[in-house]
Structures are given as structure tokens and as C-alpha cells.
Design a protein around this motif. Structure first.
Motif, short mmCIF file in Angstrom:
data_model
loop_
_atom_site.label_atom_id
_atom_site.label_comp_id
_atom_site.label_asym_id
_atom_site.label_seq_id
_atom_site.Cartn_x
_atom_site.Cartn_y
_atom_site.Cartn_z
N THR A 57 0.83 -1.20 0.00
CA THR A 57 0.00 0.00 0.00
C THR A 57 0.86 1.25 0.00
N TRP A 58 1.90 1.25 0.83
CA TRP A 58 2.82 2.39 0.89
C TRP A 58 3.47 2.64 -0.47
N TRP A 76 2.26 1.86 -3.50
CA TRP A 76 1.31 2.39 -4.46
C TRP A 76 0.95 3.84 -4.15
#
Length: 51
Positions: free
Chosen positions: A38-39, A41
Motif C-alpha cells: 500500500t505504501w 502504491w
């Protein structure tokens, strides 16, 4: 590229923990890997203006 190697390693660790019966550690590894992904992206999609 380095980020994907870390994420893939954590994914393999999570799967190995699930197969060995350590579901708690497997869940933790999966969550950490999802956090890294997530970080990545977010950093890719949100571009900051250059100085």
C-alpha cells in the motif's frame, strides 16, 4: 524494485507460516506485506512537486 522483493519475501514467509500451522504469525506477515505494498502504491500515485 527493492520494495517488491521485500513484499514477495514477506508473502512467502506468510504462506510458509500458514502451511506450518502458525496462523497468527502468518496473519501478521500478511498484514505487514500489505502495508508495504500500500505504501508503495501511494508513493507511486501521489507525486509531489519537485523543488
Amino acid at each position: 524494485m527493492k520494495h517488491h522483493i521485500i513484499t514477495a519475501t514477506i508473502l512467502v514467509l506468510a504462506v510458509a507460516c500458514y502451511l506450518a500451522g502458525y496462523s497468527g504469525i502468518g496473519n501478521a506477515a500478511f498484514i505487514v506485506g500489505a502495508g508495504f505494498e500500500t505504501w508503495f502504491w501511494i508513493r507511486l500515485l501521489i507525486k509531489r512537486p519537485s523543488a
